[in-house]
Scaffold this motif. Structure first.
Motif, PDB file in Angstrom:
ATOM      1  N   ALA A   1      13.890 -15.246  17.363  1.00 44.62           N
ATOM      2  CA  ALA A   1      12.719 -15.009  16.521  1.00 44.62           C
ATOM      3  C   ALA A   1      12.786 -15.898  15.297  1.00 44.62           C
ATOM      4  CB  ALA A   1      12.652 -13.545  16.092  1.00 44.62           C
ATOM      5  N   PRO A   2      11.642 -16.439  14.865  1.00 40.01           N
ATOM      6  CA  PRO A   2      11.621 -17.235  13.622  1.00 40.01           C
ATOM      7  C   PRO A   2      11.912 -16.365  12.408  1.00 40.01           C
ATOM      8  CG  PRO A   2       9.627 -17.552  14.943  1.00 40.01           C
ATOM      9  CD  PRO A   2      10.332 -16.377  15.514  1.00 40.01           C
ATOM     10  N   LEU A   3      12.230 -17.013  11.291  1.00 36.60           N
ATOM     11  CA  LEU A   3      12.422 -16.291  10.036  1.00 36.60           C
ATOM     12  C   LEU A   3      11.070 -15.797   9.531  1.00 36.60           C
ATOM     13  CD1 LEU A   3      14.916 -18.684   8.211  1.00 36.60           C
ATOM     14  CD2 LEU A   3      15.443 -16.451   9.181  1.00 36.60           C
TER      15      LEU A   3
ATOM     16  N   SER B   1      19.339 -17.177   0.362  1.00 34.51           N
ATOM     17  CA  SER B   1      20.491 -17.197   1.272  1.00 34.51           C
ATOM     18  C   SER B   1      20.175 -17.839   2.611  1.00 34.51           C
ATOM     19  CB  SER B   1      20.997 -15.769   1.496  1.00 34.51           C
ATOM     20  OG  SER B   1      19.977 -14.974   2.076  1.00 34.51           O
ATOM     21  N   ASP B   2      18.852 -18.016   2.921  1.00 38.27           N
ATOM     22  CA  ASP B   2      18.459 -18.607   4.198  1.00 38.27           C
ATOM     23  C   ASP B   2      18.430 -20.133   4.156  1.00 38.27           C
ATOM     24  OD1 ASP B   2      17.918 -16.097   5.540  1.00 38.27           O
ATOM     25  OD2 ASP B   2      16.147 -15.951   4.257  1.00 38.27           O
ATOM     26  N   LEU B   3      18.446 -20.697   2.957  1.00 34.33           N
ATOM     27  CA  LEU B   3      18.301 -22.144   2.808  1.00 34.33           C
ATOM     28  C   LEU B   3      19.530 -22.887   3.300  1.00 34.33           C
ATOM     29  CD1 LEU B   3      16.648 -22.186  -0.736  1.00 34.33           C
ATOM     30  CD2 LEU B   3      15.508 -22.435   1.469  1.00 34.33           C
ATOM     31  N   PRO B   4      19.368 -24.127   3.827  1.00 33.28           N
ATOM     32  CA  PRO B   4      18.094 -24.811   4.048  1.00 33.28           C
ATOM     33  C   PRO B   4      17.383 -24.283   5.291  1.00 33.28           C
ATOM     34  CG  PRO B   4      19.872 -26.169   4.859  1.00 33.28           C
ATOM     35  CD  PRO B   4      20.514 -24.964   4.232  1.00 33.28           C
ATOM     36  N   VAL B   5      16.055 -24.420   5.304  1.00 33.41           N
ATOM     37  CA  VAL B   5      15.265 -24.011   6.460  1.00 33.41           C
ATOM     38  C   VAL B   5      14.412 -25.177   6.918  1.00 33.41           C
ATOM     39  CG1 VAL B   5      15.199 -21.575   5.814  1.00 33.41           C
ATOM     40  CG2 VAL B   5      13.383 -23.121   5.020  1.00 33.41           C
ATOM     41  N   LEU B   6      13.893 -25.043   8.136  1.00 32.32           N
ATOM     42  CA  LEU B   6      13.025 -26.068   8.707  1.00 32.32           C
ATOM     43  C   LEU B   6      11.663 -25.454   8.975  1.00 32.32           C
ATOM     44  CD1 LEU B   6      12.859 -28.985   9.878  1.00 32.32           C
ATOM     45  CD2 LEU B   6      13.437 -27.989  12.107  1.00 32.32           C
ATOM     46  N   VAL B   7      10.631 -26.044   8.371  1.00 35.46           N
ATOM     47  CA  VAL B   7       9.248 -25.683   8.694  1.00 35.46           C
ATOM     48  C   VAL B   7       8.840 -26.528   9.891  1.00 35.46           C
ATOM     49  CG1 VAL B   7       6.862 -25.636   7.886  1.00 35.46           C
ATOM     50  CG2 VAL B   7       8.730 -25.129   6.296  1.00 35.46           C
ATOM     51  N   LYS B   8       8.255 -25.886  10.900  1.00 32.99           N
ATOM     52  CA  LYS B   8       8.034 -26.583  12.162  1.00 32.99           C
ATOM     53  C   LYS B   8       6.697 -26.185  12.758  1.00 32.99           C
ATOM     54  CE  LYS B   8      11.002 -27.709  16.112  1.00 32.99           C
ATOM     55  NZ  LYS B   8      12.275 -27.342  16.768  1.00 32.99           N
ATOM     56  N   ALA B   9       5.984 -27.169  13.302  1.00 30.55           N
ATOM     57  CA  ALA B   9       4.718 -26.891  13.991  1.00 30.55           C
ATOM     58  C   ALA B   9       4.985 -26.111  15.265  1.00 30.55           C
ATOM     59  CB  ALA B   9       3.993 -28.196  14.307  1.00 30.55           C
ATOM     60  N   ALA B  10       4.152 -25.107  15.520  1.00 25.44           N
ATOM     61  CA  ALA B  10       4.323 -24.307  16.734  1.00 25.44           C
ATOM     62  C   ALA B  10       3.907 -25.083  17.974  1.00 25.44           C
ATOM     63  CB  ALA B  10       3.518 -23.012  16.624  1.00 25.44           C
TER      64      ALA B  10
ATOM     65  N   ARG C   1       9.188 -30.100   8.202  1.00 27.89           N
ATOM     66  CA  ARG C   1       9.672 -30.328   6.846  1.00 27.89           C
ATOM     67  C   ARG C   1      10.983 -29.570   6.640  1.00 27.89           C
ATOM     68  NH1 ARG C   1       5.748 -32.999   7.501  1.00 27.89           N
ATOM     69  NH2 ARG C   1       3.984 -33.384   6.101  1.00 27.89           N
ATOM     70  N   VAL C   2      11.995 -30.233   6.092  1.00 27.74           N
ATOM     71  CA  VAL C   2      13.218 -29.556   5.682  1.00 27.74           C
ATOM     72  C   VAL C   2      13.027 -29.067   4.253  1.00 27.74           C
ATOM     73  CG1 VAL C   2      15.691 -29.787   5.236  1.00 27.74           C
ATOM     74  CG2 VAL C   2      14.661 -30.945   7.201  1.00 27.74           C
ATOM     75  N   VAL C   3      13.336 -27.795   4.008  1.00 27.47           N
ATOM     76  CA  VAL C   3      13.179 -27.197   2.681  1.00 27.47           C
ATOM     77  C   VAL C   3      14.559 -26.765   2.183  1.00 27.47           C
ATOM     78  CG1 VAL C   3      12.127 -25.339   1.340  1.00 27.47           C
ATOM     79  CG2 VAL C   3      10.852 -26.420   3.202  1.00 27.47           C
ATOM     80  N   ARG C   4      14.972 -27.317   1.044  1.00 25.52           N
ATOM     81  CA  ARG C   4      16.274 -26.991   0.470  1.00 25.52           C
ATOM     82  C   ARG C   4      16.169 -26.161  -0.802  1.00 25.52           C
ATOM     83  NH1 ARG C   4      19.880 -29.940   3.311  1.00 25.52           N
ATOM     84  NH2 ARG C   4      19.072 -31.769   4.415  1.00 25.52           N
ATOM     85  N   ARG C   5      14.962 -26.101  -1.380  1.00 25.57           N
ATOM     86  CA  ARG C   5      14.739 -25.284  -2.583  1.00 25.57           C
ATOM     87  C   ARG C   5      13.560 -24.348  -2.324  1.00 25.57           C
ATOM     88  NH1 ARG C   5      14.228 -28.612  -7.899  1.00 25.57           N
ATOM     89  NH2 ARG C   5      12.436 -29.478  -6.760  1.00 25.57           N
ATOM     90  N   LEU C   6      13.706 -23.091  -2.710  1.00 28.36           N
ATOM     91  CA  LEU C   6      12.708 -22.080  -2.388  1.00 28.36           C
ATOM     92  C   LEU C   6      11.347 -22.443  -2.967  1.00 28.36           C
ATOM     93  CD1 LEU C   6      12.865 -19.507  -0.728  1.00 28.36           C
ATOM     94  CD2 LEU C   6      13.147 -18.202  -2.848  1.00 28.36           C
TER      95      LEU C   6
ATOM     96  N   VAL D   1       9.071 -20.918  10.495  1.00 27.69           N
ATOM     97  CA  VAL D   1      10.271 -21.299   9.744  1.00 27.69           C
ATOM     98  C   VAL D   1      11.495 -20.834  10.518  1.00 27.69           C
ATOM     99  CG1 VAL D   1      11.522 -21.084   7.560  1.00 27.69           C
ATOM    100  CG2 VAL D   1       9.018 -21.100   7.568  1.00 27.69           C
ATOM    101  N   GLU D   2      12.485 -21.726  10.626  1.00 26.92           N
ATOM    102  CA  GLU D   2      13.733 -21.362  11.279  1.00 26.92           C
ATOM    103  C   GLU D   2      14.900 -21.939  10.488  1.00 26.92           C
ATOM    104  OE1 GLU D   2      13.621 -23.085  15.176  1.00 26.92           O
ATOM    105  OE2 GLU D   2      13.971 -25.117  14.472  1.00 26.92           O
TER     106      GLU D   2
END
Length: 612
Positions: free
Chosen positions: A126-128, A134-143, A152-157, A182-183
């Protein structure tokens, strides 16, 4: 039996599918946007149909127009290629509803797997749903879709909202679907995938593994088969998971199951319900034509109980019109010449003289080498790329050669962070000091007035730019020919210069197109003797790094607005990718001369931020 195939795509993949169709005696139908009226895929097909009305960037997303074109042209089957509508279940249904053969998986399988969120759920993942520090870094991804769009890689909230918004816009533009998720982002993992092929009789082949770890902006650059360095148990686990995924959705046709591998642990990423860009390396290793197999399966043929045995190693590099040294900026212009030595495979959607525009992906070609061992395949591909003739806009060719010869890659220790670590060293300019001289001598040898001088002994000068570096060369005309200090000019004409340097003769092949000069693998720009004054821009000016369309301005942004360093101001879209232009410093916006929807060229003034 299929007798005529429409390819619902463009460029390289359309040309590649047409090649197999021709070999099988199947008629071919191309579709094209107005921007692609003279594109290679439209020229080589037996029949070409214009897709009217839509903007060039959206034309190949119009399922209704494509199905109508297939019926009008008398096609009895549709191949989706990759990208665009290739993983759109609605398009697959529309093709079937029109009484045509769909050369792809059932719509239900596409529906189950083409959405990465639903695919993860099917695989028990399941995605986030609620991202915290605490989850960082995360990846935003097209479905939907792939190819690095909408990622997009996200390293800052505090960057998450902007990343979600830009990823949605990019995904909607590329795939007609703006859903993102987001995963967790796994640092320094390897991108490994399994090619599958399934028939309508219950047989599923797992055609080995591929490593696609060398990526920029989450888009693959170099791929190989098999993935090197995997333990036998991990390889079997990956193939088993891929077959399980295919059986879970009653899959039919060619597809790919992708994983992120860290150590001996495999993380399921997605299943791509289509043919992958990198399919040639699998074809080479297994001795298959995957497009032919797709057609056979679509006609109802059964696969053998077991796939063929793998032989040797294959590596593929994607040649792009882009400048890796300037944040991978896409390039446009005329591709004057593209040729590679014998012994490697070239898949391309361009011929000499074709234009590289702003509307689509900047990939020029795929070059692949196959050999008994990985080391031999590496050497063969690097050598072929180094000797290739690529005349036109700036490309990533030098980066590819250096990547293939980098110790981390040759020893198979690469991961998805390869370019994050090594890009500066891989893009350092290393110009042969004799290349500008060869350019000058070739130019002088071809000049009608080259040998005439009021003072025969006076040295002549020419100036060239290689990237950001400028250089000046000097040479002389004498009664015995051209002369330059430190070398002996053995031969000089507009296309070839031969110099003897410290007793060694070297050849420099030269081609000139306007002020662009190509000498062997180096591209130079001839500079005027008396340069015209450049337009002076105010400090803090933000200029367009590429041709494209202004698709968005920051909300509420007006002249006089206060902005923070790094704050997004203008969004440009070029070749289906969005590029954010941000404030270079904290200050006041003193100029904003562009509007949403405006087409801009390289160097167009977008905004001015006065530092405070």
């Amino acid at each position: 039996m299929i007798t005529s195939v429409l390819v619902a795509n463009r460029g390289e993949i359309a040309c590649r599918v047409f090649r197999t169709c021709r070999e099988w005696g199947i008629r071919t139908v191309a579709v094209h946007s107005d921007a692609d009226e003279n594109a290679l895929h439209a020229r080589v097909a037996d029949t070409a149909v214009r897709l009217p009305g839509a903007a060039p960037a959206d034309t190949y997303l119009r399922a209704d127009l494509i199905v109508k074109a297939a019926v009008a042209a008398g096609a009895d089957a549709v191949h989706p290629g990759y990208g665009f509508l290739s993983e759109n279940a609605g398009f697959a249904r529309a093709v079937l509803d029109a009484g045509l053969v769909w050369i792809g998986p059932p719509p239900e399988a596409i529906e189950a797997m083409a959405s990465k969120t639903r695919a993860k759920e099917l695989m028990g993942l399941a995605p986030l749903s609620d991202v915290g520090e605490s989850d960082l870094p995360v990846l935003v991804k097209a479905a939907a879709g792939g190819g690095g769009r909408g990622m997009r890689v996200v390293r800052r909230l505090e960057e998450l909202d902007a990343a979600l918004e830009s990823a949605r816009a990019e995904a909607a533009s590329a795939f007609g679907d703006g859903e993102v998720f987001v995963e967790p982002y796994v640092e320094n993992g390897r991108h490994v995938e399994v090619q599958i092929l399934a028939d309508t009789h219950g047989t599923v082949w797992a055609l080995g593994t591929r490593d696609c770890s060398l990526q920029r902006r989450h888009q693959k650059v170099i791929e190989e088969a098999p993935a090197p360095g995997l333990s036998a148990s991990l390889e079997e686990e990956l193939k088993g998971l891929a077959v399980r995924a295919a059986r879970a959705v009653s899959y039919v046709g060619a597809g790919t199951v992708e994983f992120l591998v860290a150590g001996e642990k495999a993380h399921f990423l997605e299943m791509n319900t289509r043919l992958q860009v990198e399919h040639p390396v699998t074809e080479a290793v297994f001795g298959l034509d995957l497009v032919a197999e797709q057609i056979r399966v679509a006609e109802g043929a059964a696969l053998a109980a077991e796939p063929p045995h793998a032989r040797g190693h294959a590596i593929e590099a994607r040649l792009y019109a882009e400048d890796p040294a300037t944040d991978w900026t896409p390039q446009t212009g005329t591709l004057h010449r593209l040729a590679v030595p014998d012994g490697v495979r070239l898949d391309t959607g361009y011929e000499d003289g074709d234009e590289i525009g702003v509307h689509y992906d900047p990939m020029l070609a795929k070059v692949a080498a196959h050999a008994p061992t990985r080391a031999e395949a590496l050497r063969r591909l690097a050598g072929a790329l180094e000797r290739a003739t690529v005349h036109g806009p700036t490309t990533n060719r030098d980066l590819l050669v250096r990547s293939l010869r980098h110790e981390e890659f040759t020893s198979a220790r690469m991961d998805t962070g390869f370019y994050d670590r090594h890009l500066p060293e891989l893009t350092l300019p290393t110009v042969d000091p004799h290349v500008p001289l060869a350019a000058a001598l070739a130019d002088s040898a071809g000049s009608r007035w080259g040998a005439w001088r009021n003072l025969p002994s006076q040295q002549q000068t020419k100036r060239y730019a290689v990237g950001a570096e400028e250089t000046e060369v000097r040479y002389s005309h004498t009664r015995t020919g051209l002369m330059a200090e430190g070398v002996q000019v053995v031969h000089a004409d507009p296309a070839l210069v031969v110099l003897e340097i410290d007793g060694v003769r070297r050849r420099f092949e030269v081609a000139r197109y306007g002020d662009r000069v190509h000498v062997n693998a180096t591209t130079l720009t001839a500079l005027p003797r008396f340069p015209t004054p450049e337009t002076q821009h105010a400090p803090g000016s933000l200029l367009a790094p590429m041709p494209g369309t202004v698709v968005k301005l920051a909300e509420g942004l007006i002249t006089g607005s206060s902005v923070e360093a790094g704050e997004p101001l203008v969004w440009l879209e070029a070749m289906k990718m969005q590029h954010v232009i941000s404030a270079p410093t904290r200050g006041t916006l003193t100029a904003l001369p562009v509007t949403t929807g405006q087409q801009v060229q390289v160097g167009t003034l977008l905004a001015v931020v006065q530092e405070t």
